[in-house]
Design a protein around this motif. Sequence first.
Motif, mmCIF file in Angstrom:
data_model
loop_
_atom_site.group_PDB
_atom_site.id
_atom_site.type_symbol
_atom_site.label_atom_id
_atom_site.label_comp_id
_atom_site.label_asym_id
_atom_site.label_seq_id
_atom_site.Cartn_x
_atom_site.Cartn_y
_atom_site.Cartn_z
ATOM 1 N N GLY A 160 0.793 -1.220 0.000
ATOM 2 C CA GLY A 160 0.000 0.000 0.000
ATOM 3 C C GLY A 160 0.825 1.268 0.000
ATOM 4 N N GLY A 161 2.113 1.135 0.193
ATOM 5 C CA GLY A 161 2.996 2.286 0.251
ATOM 6 C C GLY A 161 3.421 2.794 -1.118
ATOM 7 N N SER A 162 4.287 3.803 -1.101
ATOM 8 C CA SER A 162 4.738 4.459 -2.324
ATOM 9 C C SER A 162 6.255 4.611 -2.333
ATOM 10 N N LEU A 163 6.783 4.655 -3.537
ATOM 11 C CA LEU A 163 8.194 4.961 -3.762
ATOM 12 C C LEU A 163 8.303 5.746 -5.046
ATOM 13 N N ARG A 164 9.342 6.544 -5.156
ATOM 14 C CA ARG A 164 9.641 7.204 -6.417
ATOM 15 C C ARG A 164 11.048 6.846 -6.847
ATOM 16 N N LEU A 165 11.136 6.256 -8.013
ATOM 17 C CA LEU A 165 12.429 5.908 -8.589
ATOM 18 C C LEU A 165 12.881 7.040 -9.513
ATOM 19 N N SER A 166 14.194 7.217 -9.575
ATOM 20 C CA SER A 166 14.780 8.219 -10.451
ATOM 21 C C SER A 166 15.740 7.555 -11.422
ATOM 22 N N CYS A 167 15.795 8.102 -12.611
ATOM 23 C CA CYS A 167 16.741 7.634 -13.634
ATOM 24 C C CYS A 167 17.396 8.867 -14.229
ATOM 25 N N LEU A 205 19.992 10.664 -16.579
ATOM 26 C CA LEU A 205 20.710 10.384 -17.823
ATOM 27 C C LEU A 205 21.837 11.391 -17.997
ATOM 28 N N SER A 206 23.011 10.920 -18.337
ATOM 29 C CA SER A 206 24.131 11.790 -18.650
ATOM 30 C C SER A 206 24.641 11.461 -20.044
ATOM 31 N N GLY A 207 25.195 12.484 -20.718
ATOM 32 C CA GLY A 207 25.722 12.279 -22.055
ATOM 33 C C GLY A 207 24.792 12.719 -23.158
ATOM 34 N N GLY A 208 23.678 13.324 -22.787
ATOM 35 C CA GLY A 208 22.742 13.806 -23.801
ATOM 36 C C GLY A 208 21.473 14.304 -23.154
ATOM 37 N N PRO A 209 20.651 15.039 -23.879
ATOM 38 C CA PRO A 209 19.376 15.514 -23.313
ATOM 39 C C PRO A 209 18.353 14.390 -23.238
ATOM 40 N N VAL A 210 17.760 14.241 -22.057
ATOM 41 C CA VAL A 210 16.839 13.141 -21.841
ATOM 42 C C VAL A 210 15.635 13.235 -22.779
ATOM 43 N N ASN A 211 15.308 14.434 -23.208
ATOM 44 C CA ASN A 211 14.150 14.613 -24.081
ATOM 45 C C ASN A 211 14.367 14.014 -25.472
ATOM 46 N N ASP A 212 15.611 13.692 -25.830
ATOM 47 C CA ASP A 212 15.912 13.087 -27.115
ATOM 48 C C ASP A 212 15.722 11.570 -27.108
ATOM 49 N N TYR A 213 15.436 11.024 -25.930
ATOM 50 C CA TYR A 213 15.426 9.576 -25.763
ATOM 51 C C TYR A 213 14.058 9.031 -25.383
ATOM 52 N N THR A 214 13.770 7.873 -25.918
ATOM 53 C CA THR A 214 12.667 7.082 -25.385
ATOM 54 C C THR A 214 13.192 6.352 -24.155
ATOM 55 N N ILE A 215 12.462 6.494 -23.058
ATOM 56 C CA ILE A 215 12.876 5.898 -21.791
ATOM 57 C C ILE A 215 11.860 4.852 -21.368
ATOM 58 N N GLY A 216 12.374 3.736 -20.928
ATOM 59 C CA GLY A 216 11.509 2.696 -20.396
ATOM 60 C C GLY A 216 11.951 2.269 -19.013
ATOM 61 N N TRP A 217 10.983 1.955 -18.193
ATOM 62 C CA TRP A 217 11.252 1.305 -16.914
ATOM 63 C C TRP A 217 10.876 -0.163 -17.062
ATOM 64 N N ASN A 238 10.407 10.036 -26.671
ATOM 65 C CA ASN A 238 11.091 11.326 -26.738
ATOM 66 C C ASN A 238 10.134 12.420 -27.185
ATOM 67 N N SER A 239 10.272 13.576 -26.562
ATOM 68 C CA SER A 239 9.496 14.773 -26.901
ATOM 69 C C SER A 239 7.990 14.551 -26.865
ATOM 70 N N GLU A 240 7.553 13.625 -26.062
ATOM 71 C CA GLU A 240 6.133 13.305 -25.976
ATOM 72 C C GLU A 240 5.735 13.207 -24.515
ATOM 73 N N SER A 241 4.529 13.623 -24.196
ATOM 74 C CA SER A 241 4.074 13.556 -22.814
ATOM 75 C C SER A 241 3.195 12.342 -22.544
ATOM 76 N N ASP A 260 11.734 15.196 -16.248
ATOM 77 C CA ASP A 260 12.134 16.555 -15.882
ATOM 78 C C ASP A 260 13.332 16.917 -16.739
ATOM 79 N N ASN A 261 13.102 17.714 -17.762
ATOM 80 C CA ASN A 261 14.186 18.042 -18.684
ATOM 81 C C ASN A 261 15.278 18.869 -18.014
ATOM 82 N N ALA A 262 14.905 19.712 -17.074
ATOM 83 C CA ALA A 262 15.899 20.541 -16.386
ATOM 84 C C ALA A 262 16.862 19.688 -15.565
ATOM 85 N N GLN A 263 16.335 18.618 -14.992
ATOM 86 C CA GLN A 263 17.164 17.703 -14.197
ATOM 87 C C GLN A 263 17.735 16.565 -15.028
ATOM 88 N N ASN A 264 17.301 16.490 -16.300
ATOM 89 C CA ASN A 264 17.732 15.394 -17.196
ATOM 90 C C ASN A 264 17.443 14.030 -16.573
#
Length: 127
Positions: free
Chosen positions: A15-22, A24-36, A53-56, A73-77
């Motif tokens: 019933g609890g919650s967690l937030r995972l972070s990923c 990315l270094s070496g490029g803008p995260v918005n250029d990439y498709t990301i999967g968990w 990438n570039s999609e919400s 979060d593009n600012a945090q990549n």
Amino acid sequence: EVQLQASGGGLVQPGGSLRLSCALSGGPVNDYTIGWFRQGPGKKREGVSFLRNSESRTINADSVKGRFTISRDNAQNTVYLQMNSLQPEDTAVYFCAARKGRLILSNLWPIAAYDHWGQGTLVTVSS
């Protein structure tokens, strides 16, 4: 060189919650498709949530719809996976993966579609 750093796993009660972070270094995260993805004990690695990438619009596995939310979060990549209403069956090592550019929807799920992988972070849901 693109590198992914996953973090945020831990032990949580059902019933609890967690937030995972990923991060990315070496490029803008918005250029990439990301999967968990996740891999539970004795199970194959499976796709959980995706953000192209570039999609919400987000794409989620049926097993996590309404409970997990992927965001960028593009600012945090960084890409996040907010996990709510966690259940014991969500126990797994969670991995983030990246592929530059856009994947068609059917190609989001195969692990072979991704060029870059984070090291994994363990999520344990137990009372």
